[in-house]
Motif scaffolding. Structure first.
Motif, PDB file in Angstrom:
ATOM      1  N   SER A 131       0.826  -1.216   0.000  1.00  0.00           N
ATOM      2  CA  SER A 131       0.000   0.000   0.000  1.00  0.00           C
ATOM      3  C   SER A 131       0.858   1.263   0.000  1.00  0.00           C
ATOM      4  O   SER A 131       1.963   1.290   0.555  1.00  0.00           O
ATOM      5  CB  SER A 131      -0.893   0.038   1.242  1.00  0.00           C
ATOM      6  N   SER A 135      -2.837   4.645  -2.819  1.00  0.00           N
ATOM      7  CA  SER A 135      -2.962   3.355  -3.514  1.00  0.00           C
ATOM      8  C   SER A 135      -3.136   2.247  -2.486  1.00  0.00           C
ATOM      9  O   SER A 135      -2.157   1.756  -1.911  1.00  0.00           O
ATOM     10  CB  SER A 135      -1.723   3.055  -4.351  1.00  0.00           C
ATOM     11  N   THR A 162       2.581  -0.109   6.819  1.00  0.00           N
ATOM     12  CA  THR A 162       3.468  -1.265   6.770  1.00  0.00           C
ATOM     13  C   THR A 162       3.585  -1.858   8.179  1.00  0.00           C
ATOM     14  O   THR A 162       4.281  -1.320   9.041  1.00  0.00           O
ATOM     15  CB  THR A 162       4.855  -0.837   6.249  1.00  0.00           C
ATOM     16  N   ALA A 369      -9.832  -2.513  12.067  1.00  0.00           N
ATOM     17  CA  ALA A 369      -8.979  -2.549  10.863  1.00  0.00           C
ATOM     18  C   ALA A 369      -9.080  -3.872  10.101  1.00  0.00           C
ATOM     19  O   ALA A 369      -8.686  -3.953   8.941  1.00  0.00           O
ATOM     20  CB  ALA A 369      -7.518  -2.305  11.273  1.00  0.00           C
ATOM     21  N   TYR A 373      -7.692  -4.291   6.197  1.00  0.00           N
ATOM     22  CA  TYR A 373      -6.427  -4.866   5.690  1.00  0.00           C
ATOM     23  C   TYR A 373      -6.670  -6.221   5.019  1.00  0.00           C
ATOM     24  O   TYR A 373      -7.718  -6.834   5.217  1.00  0.00           O
ATOM     25  CB  TYR A 373      -5.354  -4.934   6.777  1.00  0.00           C
ATOM     26  N   GLY A 374      -5.687  -6.628   4.247  1.00  0.00           N
ATOM     27  CA  GLY A 374      -5.820  -7.894   3.513  1.00  0.00           C
ATOM     28  C   GLY A 374      -6.867  -7.790   2.409  1.00  0.00           C
ATOM     29  O   GLY A 374      -7.447  -8.789   2.004  1.00  0.00           O
ATOM     30  N   SER A 376      -9.989  -4.852   1.454  1.00  0.00           N
ATOM     31  CA  SER A 376     -11.162  -4.451   2.249  1.00  0.00           C
ATOM     32  C   SER A 376     -12.359  -5.354   1.932  1.00  0.00           C
ATOM     33  O   SER A 376     -12.429  -5.957   0.863  1.00  0.00           O
ATOM     34  CB  SER A 376     -11.514  -2.980   1.993  1.00  0.00           C
TER      35      SER A 376
HETATM   36  C1  LIG Z   1      -3.910  -2.276  10.584  1.00  0.00           C
HETATM   37  C2  LIG Z   1      -3.528  -2.283   9.137  1.00  0.00           C
HETATM   38  C3  LIG Z   1      -2.397  -2.975   8.747  1.00  0.00           C
HETATM   39  C4  LIG Z   1      -2.019  -2.957   7.405  1.00  0.00           C
HETATM   40  N1  LIG Z   1      -0.843  -3.581   7.059  1.00  0.00           N
HETATM   41  C5  LIG Z   1      -0.392  -3.454   5.795  1.00  0.00           C
HETATM   42  C6  LIG Z   1       0.892  -3.973   5.439  1.00  0.00           C
HETATM   43  O1  LIG Z   1       1.590  -4.563   6.266  1.00  0.00           O
HETATM   44  N2  LIG Z   1       1.330  -3.792   4.186  1.00  0.00           N
HETATM   45  C7  LIG Z   1       0.575  -3.156   3.221  1.00  0.00           C
HETATM   46  O2  LIG Z   1       1.022  -3.047   2.088  1.00  0.00           O
HETATM   47  N3  LIG Z   1      -0.638  -2.628   3.531  1.00  0.00           N
HETATM   48  C8  LIG Z   1      -1.124  -2.765   4.782  1.00  0.00           C
HETATM   49  N4  LIG Z   1      -2.350  -2.235   5.121  1.00  0.00           N
HETATM   50  C9  LIG Z   1      -3.060  -1.453   4.108  1.00  0.00           C
HETATM   51  C10 LIG Z   1      -4.335  -2.086   3.595  1.00  0.00           C
HETATM   52  O3  LIG Z   1      -4.041  -3.118   2.690  1.00  0.00           O
HETATM   53  C11 LIG Z   1      -5.168  -0.961   2.950  1.00  0.00           C
HETATM   54  O4  LIG Z   1      -5.590  -0.108   4.004  1.00  0.00           O
HETATM   55  C12 LIG Z   1      -6.360  -1.493   2.197  1.00  0.00           C
HETATM   56  O5  LIG Z   1      -5.954  -2.147   1.027  1.00  0.00           O
HETATM   57  C13 LIG Z   1      -7.352  -0.362   1.835  1.00  0.00           C
HETATM   58  O6  LIG Z   1      -6.701   0.663   1.179  1.00  0.00           O
HETATM   59  P1  LIG Z   1      -6.826   2.190   1.664  1.00  0.00           P
HETATM   60  O7  LIG Z   1      -6.529   2.250   3.113  1.00  0.00           O
HETATM   61  O8  LIG Z   1      -6.004   3.001   0.736  1.00  0.00           O
HETATM   62  O9  LIG Z   1      -8.369   2.539   1.491  1.00  0.00           O
HETATM   63  P2  LIG Z   1      -9.099   2.873   0.133  1.00  0.00           P
HETATM   64  O10 LIG Z   1      -8.679   1.916  -0.922  1.00  0.00           O
HETATM   65  O11 LIG Z   1      -8.942   4.326  -0.139  1.00  0.00           O
HETATM   66  O12 LIG Z   1     -10.604   2.563   0.520  1.00  0.00           O
HETATM   67  C14 LIG Z   1     -11.413   3.478   1.277  1.00  0.00           C
HETATM   68  C15 LIG Z   1     -12.815   2.876   1.373  1.00  0.00           C
HETATM   69  O13 LIG Z   1     -13.388   2.770   0.052  1.00  0.00           O
HETATM   70  C16 LIG Z   1     -13.783   1.411  -0.203  1.00  0.00           C
HETATM   71  N5  LIG Z   1     -13.498   1.061  -1.587  1.00  0.00           N
HETATM   72  C17 LIG Z   1     -12.336   1.253  -2.276  1.00  0.00           C
HETATM   73  N6  LIG Z   1     -12.443   0.782  -3.525  1.00  0.00           N
HETATM   74  C18 LIG Z   1     -13.700   0.264  -3.644  1.00  0.00           C
HETATM   75  C19 LIG Z   1     -14.405  -0.360  -4.706  1.00  0.00           C
HETATM   76  N7  LIG Z   1     -13.834  -0.572  -5.887  1.00  0.00           N
HETATM   77  N8  LIG Z   1     -15.680  -0.778  -4.478  1.00  0.00           N
HETATM   78  C20 LIG Z   1     -16.280  -0.579  -3.253  1.00  0.00           C
HETATM   79  N9  LIG Z   1     -15.645   0.049  -2.217  1.00  0.00           N
HETATM   80  C21 LIG Z   1     -14.379   0.451  -2.410  1.00  0.00           C
HETATM   81  C22 LIG Z   1     -12.930   0.573   0.723  1.00  0.00           C
HETATM   82  O14 LIG Z   1     -13.531  -0.666   0.999  1.00  0.00           O
HETATM   83  C23 LIG Z   1     -12.840   1.454   1.961  1.00  0.00           C
HETATM   84  O15 LIG Z   1     -13.987   1.306   2.746  1.00  0.00           O
HETATM   85  C24 LIG Z   1      -2.778  -2.248   6.443  1.00  0.00           C
HETATM   86  C25 LIG Z   1      -3.942  -1.583   6.836  1.00  0.00           C
HETATM   87  C26 LIG Z   1      -4.312  -1.580   8.157  1.00  0.00           C
HETATM   88  C27 LIG Z   1      -5.552  -0.816   8.535  1.00  0.00           C
END
Ligand SMILES: Cc1cc2nc3c(=O)[nH]c(=O)nc-3n(C[C@H](O)[C@H](O)[C@H](O)COP(=O)(O)OP(=O)(O)OC[C@H]3O[C@@H](n4cnc5c(N)ncnc54)[C@H](O)[C@@H]3O)c2cc1C
Length: 391
Positions: A131, A135, A162, A369, A373-374, A376
């Protein structure tokens, strides 16, 4: 998959129970019990990792020739169930659960020889650099750039959320190697040593007051081309392979433990509405367990379900959040007591409310969260709509 335990599975379960009984000391059990994030506290976690490695049980999900256990699906299921029941610490998933199995499939022989033994021994700790700010769900839009310079790439950009980067010796990263093609086609997968000059880790403190996630900055970081996994610009294929490991977690065992911990509190509340919610949740958790069996059975039959992991991710995390919500409601006004110092391993301060209060609040805050994560849950639902319903 036959859901009844066969005699040899019962024998295996007894062997696992005896091992856990013998090896989980007070500190390790306390670390397991006080886990409210993705993994347990670092020091006891690493001690447990080493105990498991000595036994040859640290990587049940890997092929046996790389150090896996050679267990059947049922044995792996028994293992995770028994670990949850015994309150074993939760290990870091990014190494053993993600990059390790991915390298067994996509890594070169040199990469497998270099990284897999050190991952098993605990010498290397990995974090996941997917992430970026801007992105997350739309991962293919990532911008962290890798520009070829002789035998190296030069990395500039940043990764966010991360988990455990503060402890990691290595990070696996998706980086942009071509800006002039469709987004997925210009991404590469790199293995990066966190001690490389130009990498900075900045903590992000969560709602529960924990330091679990970070932002990682890369400024002119040189990474050997030999650290590329798969072909240049084919990182998306490697990333998709890794995500299949990331999402196939077992949920039911820990959910059952969560419900078990709640039983006394619900009984003491003398509130029929809470008892009803508790019973509904117990039924939901049974359904999740059966879904896990079904996914395992399809795997064992060589016909892996394309939607099972999305289904389980949604069911497991939403049931967890419903259990947390119920626990907070059962605590009532006592849910407002905040004594985070009680969550330290070995803490001996006196709790103001019921002993379980701090764990319940920390779980409630941290597990918000889990549906993000993993991948959404909304995105998982999109996958189900497409793959299962053909929409
Ligand atoms: C505690 C925690 C640990 C994490 N650890 C890691 C890690 O170790 N490494 C890593 O790389 N990432 C990590 N992440 C990141 C995680 O993978 C992202 O937060 C996740 O992919 C969502 O991306 P975003 O936060 O940018 O939210 P966004 O993508 O901006 O989403 C915001 C909201 O919009 C919704 N949404 C987005 N697109 C769509 C769609 N097409 N259709 C419907 N709804 C949509 C989402 O479901 C969410 O509710 C972690 C996140 C958390 C909270």
């Amino acid at each position: 998959m036959d859901t009844q335990l066969k005699r040899e599975d019962e024998a295996f379960r007894d062997e696992v129970r005896a091992f856990l009984e013998e090896n989980l000391d007070v500190e390790l059990r306390e670390a397991g019990e006080k886990t409210s994030g993705i993994s347990s506290a670092h020091d006891p976690l690493m001690r447990w990792h080493k105990i498991l490695n000595e036994k040859g049980w640290v990587a049940p999900g890997w092929p046996q020739e790389f150090g896996g256990t050679g267990w059947s699906d049922m044995q792996r299921f028994i293992w995770s169930t028994e670990c949850a029941r015994a309150k074993a610490p939760k290990l870091y998933p990014m190494g053993l659960g993600m990059i390790g199995p991915t390298l067994t499939v996509c890594g070169t022989k040199n990469q497998q020889d270099e990284y897999l033994p050190k991952l098993l021994s605990g010498e290397h700790i990995w974090c996941q650099g997917y992430s970026e700010p801007g992105s997350g769900s739309d991962l293919a839009s990532l911008q962290c750039a890798a520009v070829r310079d002789g035998d190296d790439y030069i990395i500039n950009g940043s990764k966010i959320w991360t988990s455990y980067a503060q402890y990691a010796t290595h990070i696996f990263c998706l980086v942009r190697t071509d800006k002039n093609v469709k987004p997925q086609a210009g991404i590469s997968f790199l293995l990066i040593d966190m001690a490389t000059p130009g990498i900075e880790v900045a903590p992000i403190i969560t709602l529960a007051g924990d330091h679990e996630v970070n932002q990682v900055f890369f400024e002119n970081v040189r990474v050997p081309v030999a650290n590329l996994v798969g072909a240049e610009n084919d990182g998306w294929t490697v990333a998709k392979t890794l995500l299949t490991f990331e999402r196939s977690s077992a949920y039911a065992a820990r959910l059952k433990l969560g419900l078990g911990n709640l039983e006394a509190l619900i009984a003491a509340s003398d509130a029929p509405a809470l008892t009803q919610r508790f019973t509904e949740l117990a039924i939901r958790v049974e359904a999740i367990e059966m879904t896990e069996f079904r996914v395992q059975a399809a795997l064992a039959a060589g016909t892996p379900s394309s939607t099972g992991s999305s289904q389980l991710k949604i069911m497991g995390t939403e049931a967890q959040q419903a259990i947390d919500r119920l626990a907070m409601d059962a605590l009532g006004p006592q849910a407002a007591i905040w004594q985070p110092e009680l969550r330290e391993i070995g803490a001996n301060e006196t709790p103001i409310g019921p002993a379980e209060t701090q764990g319940i609040i920390a779980d409630f805050l941290n597990n918000r969260a889990a549906s993000i994560y993993g991948g959404s849950n909304e995105v998982q639902r999109n996958i189900l709509a497409k793959m299962a319903l053909g929409l």
